[in-house]
Design an enzyme around this catalytic site. Structure first.
Site, PDB file in Angstrom:
ATOM      1  N   GLU A 195       0.882  -1.176   0.000  1.00 57.48           N
ATOM      2  CA  GLU A 195       0.000   0.000   0.000  1.00 57.48           C
ATOM      3  C   GLU A 195       0.913   1.217   0.000  1.00 57.48           C
ATOM      4  O   GLU A 195       1.569   1.503   1.001  1.00 57.48           O
ATOM      5  CB  GLU A 195      -0.905   0.002   1.241  1.00 57.48           C
ATOM      6  CG  GLU A 195      -1.899  -1.143   1.297  1.00 57.48           C
ATOM      7  CD  GLU A 195      -2.944  -1.103   0.189  1.00 57.48           C
ATOM      8  OE1 GLU A 195      -3.119  -0.033  -0.444  1.00 57.48           O
ATOM      9  OE2 GLU A 195      -3.575  -2.139  -0.041  1.00 57.48           O
TER      10      GLU A 195
ATOM     11  N   CYS B 198      -1.413   9.402   2.516  1.00 58.25           N
ATOM     12  CA  CYS B 198      -1.262   8.838   1.179  1.00 58.25           C
ATOM     13  C   CYS B 198      -2.357   9.392   0.275  1.00 58.25           C
ATOM     14  O   CYS B 198      -2.194   9.497  -0.933  1.00 58.25           O
ATOM     15  CB  CYS B 198      -1.311   7.315   1.229  1.00 58.25           C
ATOM     16  SG  CYS B 198      -2.731   6.687   2.122  1.00 58.25           S
TER      17      CYS B 198
END
Ligand code: NDP
Length: 481
Positions: free
Chosen positions: A248, A282
């Site tokens: 991720e 993110c």
């Protein structure tokens, strides 16, 4: 904060080399405590401890493992303020924001605990008579969980809960900048009665601990959250021995504002997506793409809201520091590079001296090309670029002009524009009339391109990361086949 040891086999132990490093408060620059600086010997000890309990943990039912997850989550709820204080101190967050993050981490625990009473598979008919096929989830074995510092307790629970629920034994390597959150989670697991060895924490520096963990043949799964360059190294090492790898990674997320949008709402979400958590998400919006007809009006609203942003960690402040000096230096040099390429710094652009820690001014940059390095590289700080486009097609092309593909947002009153953007933008998540961030525990999350390797963490989808399917063929009257 007390000094932090490794948690291996249910015991708190110093690093075998006897070394430590400093855990620093990014708001003040002060040392909070010393942390075990582990090496390959500590990784081997954690693997041995995990192996010793692997069979017995796998043998528990999903309901039993779900119930254990619930007990740990209740323990977190009881120590919520203490957890949030650690999050706030070691990541430089405003306490209320740290409480919000801690609550979200707790919700993940309850969500996964509930899976214990679902954990559904399928049954299938076969082409021949008297044969039925069942699909059941099976654990993978030893899971290495390597995490980033930006939302430290959420990052811990997004991996630890689904991994242990699926029947794996886990070894977590937290960020060197936020070791305390994994340590308090381990303490709570211990108090809740999690068997020794099911969850282990090896503290230390990525370069010392990471490669040993990722290359160990006993490790069946590597689940990593962090930057794409580190992810690529991990993928190469673990791929060499064909281990399962879930990555991720980062984002360079676009927020598009059309000429029919509610500009006040759009400006509000630009501020939240670009600058909350000091841009260390993110899913932060680092590219704002505005239609030319509303560009100036939107720009004024964003700049005026930016003037009111307060830096600090007291109640009422808006954003804290970035995590460390290295990250701050990266941002400052990226801004210098953008200036050299002709960019205009419309707000911010410098280190803030308002507090002694690693404070970056909220920064808005204009007049940059889509190919400029500031448009392409993730900075992971409170920095966003503003671009002008003439049409939805141009906005979509610009949004897709990135090696990342994590999240995206569009502000428009048009159902057609929102559907067209959602269909064509190359990301894992799209938001209409909101921010680029805002995932919840029951929603899968992940991205395309350099943002990940196709897995979705959170939601029931997380179980696909931490387990594998087994197909059981029942031929219940073999003589009749
Ligand atoms: P890094 O990639 O630098 O570090 C992440 C973790 O990997 C840390 O624990 C780090 O340890 C460790 N590590 C470093 N080197 C190695 C190695 N060679 N082998 C194994 N592990 C290693 O990322 P950041 O901490 O800077 O985190 C920011 C990044 O994380 C951003 O790109 C952000 O977008 C991404 N992120 C992605 C999320 C998602 O869900 N898609 C969510 C949150 C963040 P150490 O700290 O000691 O260096």
């Amino acid at each position: 904060m007390k000094d932090i040891l490794n948690y291996i086999g249910g015991k708190w132990v110093p690093a075998q080399g006897g070394e430590t490093f400093a855990n620093v408060n990014p708001h003040s620059g002060e040392t909070l405590c010393q942390v075990a600086k582990s090496n390959t010997l500590d990784v081997s000890a954690a693997i041995a401890s995990a192996q010793s309990v692997q069979e017995s943990w796998m043998a528990k039912t999903a309901v039993e493992r779900g119930d254990m997850g619930r007990a740990i989550t209740v323990g977190m709820e009881q120590r919520k303020e203490e957890i949030a204080s650690i999050v706030a101190e070691e990541s430089g967050k405003i306490f209320d924001h740290a409480m919000g993050e801690t609550q979200a981490a707790i919700e993940m625990g309850y969500f996964i605990a509930g899976e214990g009473r679902r954990n559904y598979g399928k049954t299938m008919e076969a082409s021949m008579a008297n044969r039925q096929v069942l699909t059941v989830r099976q654990p993978l074995g030893i899971a290495a969980l390597i995490i980033a510092s930006n939302t430290p307790i959420a990052n811990v629970t997004w991996k630890a809960f689904p991994s242990m629920f699926c029947g794996n034994v886990s070894i977590m390597k937290p960020s060197e900048d936020t070791p305390g959150t994994a340590a308090i989670f381990a303490e709570i697991c211990h108090e809740a009665g999690l068997p020794a060895g099911v969850f282990n924490v090896v503290q230390g520096l990525g370069a010392d601990v990471g490669p040993a963990l990722v290359s160990a043949p006993e490790v069946d799964l590597v689940s990593f959250t962090g930057g794409h360059k580190t992810g690529s190294v991990i993928n190469r090492i673990a791929g060499e021995r064909l281990a399962k790898v879930c990555l991720e990674l980062g984002g360079k997320n676009a927020l598009v504002v059309c000429d029919d949008a509610d500009l006040d709402l759009a400006a509000k979400w630009i501020i939240a997506s670009s600058f909350s958590n000091a841009g260390q998400r993110c899913a932060a919006a680092s590219r704002i793409i505005a239609f030319s007809g509303i560009y100036d009006a939107l720009r004024e609203k964003v700049l005026s809201a930016m003037k009111n942003l307060k830096l600090g960690v007291e109640p009422g402040d808006d954003l804290g520091p970035v995590i460390n000096q290295r990250q701050l230096d990266n941002m400052l040099s990226a801004i210098e590079g953008a200036k050299a390429e002709g960019a205009d710094i419309s707000a911010g652009g410098s280190r803030s001296a308002v507090h002694p820690g690693f404070y970056m001014e909220p920064t808005l940059i204009e007049n940059v090309s889509a190919e400029a390095s500031i448009s392409q590289n993730e900075l992971f700080g409170p920095i966003t670029c503003l671009y002008k486009v003439e049409s939805l097609d141009e906005a979509i092309a610009l949004a897709n002009n990135s090696e990342f593909g994590l999240t995206a947002s569009i502000h428009t009153a048009s159902l057609h524009r929102s559907m067209e953007y959602s269909r064509r933008v190359r990301t894992g998540v799209v938001v209409v009339n909101g921010g680029t961030h805002g995932s919840e525990p029951h929603m899968g999350f992940g991205g395309l391109k350099n943002s990940g390797t196709g897995w979705r963490e959170a939601g029931a989808e997380a179980l696909d990361v931490y387990s594998d399917w087994k197909y059981i063929n029942l031929i219940h009257s073999p003589e009749k086949i």
